[in-house]
Design an enzyme around this catalytic site. Structure first.
Site, PDB file in Angstrom:
ATOM      1  N   CYS A  66       0.876  -1.171   0.000  1.00  0.00           N
ATOM      2  CA  CYS A  66       0.000   0.000   0.000  1.00  0.00           C
ATOM      3  C   CYS A  66       0.912   1.220   0.000  1.00  0.00           C
ATOM      4  CB  CYS A  66      -1.002  -0.024   1.153  1.00  0.00           C
ATOM      5  SG  CYS A  66      -0.312   0.090   2.809  1.00  0.00           S
TER       6      CYS A  66
HETATM    7  C1  RB5 Z   1      -4.008   5.395   0.736  1.00  0.00           C
HETATM    8  O1  RB5 Z   1      -4.033   6.756   0.468  1.00  0.00           O
HETATM    9  C2  RB5 Z   1      -3.059   5.084   1.883  1.00  0.00           C
HETATM   10  O2  RB5 Z   1      -3.616   5.498   3.071  1.00  0.00           O
HETATM   11  C3  RB5 Z   1      -2.744   3.615   1.895  1.00  0.00           C
HETATM   12  O3  RB5 Z   1      -2.157   3.249   0.694  1.00  0.00           O
HETATM   13  C4  RB5 Z   1      -1.755   3.134   2.949  1.00  0.00           C
HETATM   14  O4  RB5 Z   1      -0.639   3.965   2.988  1.00  0.00           O
HETATM   15  C5  RB5 Z   1      -2.296   2.863   4.265  1.00  0.00           C
HETATM   16  O5  RB5 Z   1      -1.572   2.422   5.174  1.00  0.00           O
END
Ligand code: RB5
Length: 153
Positions: A66
């Protein structure tokens, strides 16, 4: 060669695509659980799918990306049998498997570059749990926590 589950949210999509191609080119069998474009989406949906694939032994190991790597790590560890860790150094990516039997590697697509990510993935996929007595004892204590339902007030 390994059966590897991979997934990301929009923040990890680009790095997930790079790593998928990298692993396929190495000859691994990669199952992509999404997301499949850069549209905003929710990381728990994809972290859950990859974690379940590993827990249910459809894949041997998983890779989740993520933006920071934090959201997918928190989510994947909710699934019993999953030991997911955010590792941005190769020592932890290797030793996390050797000592702690980590089975899902989590990465931050907005934090690290693709070449470091490939090194991290290599360290992770080529490492083996040591099976040393002290590490088995510690792992069993972790596994025991999966068997108990704790209620927190
Ligand atoms: C998305 O904007 C972001 O919050 C996600 O990709 C991640 O970093 C969450 O931990």
């Amino acid at each position: 060669m390994k059966k590897i589950a991979i997934g990301s949210d929009h923040g990890g999509y680009q790095l997930k695509e790079v790593l998928k191609k990298y692993l396929v080119d190495l000859g691994h069998n990669v199952e992509d659980y999404g997301t499949f474009d850069e549209k905003s989406c929710d990381y728990p949906d994809f972290a859950k799918l990859v974690a379940l694939a590993v827990a249910e032994k459809k894949s041997e190991i998983g890779i989740l990306v993520c933006g920071s790597g934090v959201g997918v790590t928190v989510t994947a560890n909710k699934i019993p049998g999953i030991r997911a860790c955010l590792c941005h150094d190769t020592f932890s990516a290797r030793q996390g498997v050797e000592d702690d039997d980590m089975n899902v590697l989590c990465l931050g697509g907005r934090v690290i570059g693709s070449e470091l990510a490939k090194d991290l993935v290599n360290a992770f996929i080529n490492a083996k749990f040591s099976n040393l007595e002290r590490h088995k004892r510690r792992l069993n204590k972790v596994l025991d926590l999966d068997k108990v339902k704790y209620s927190v007030n």
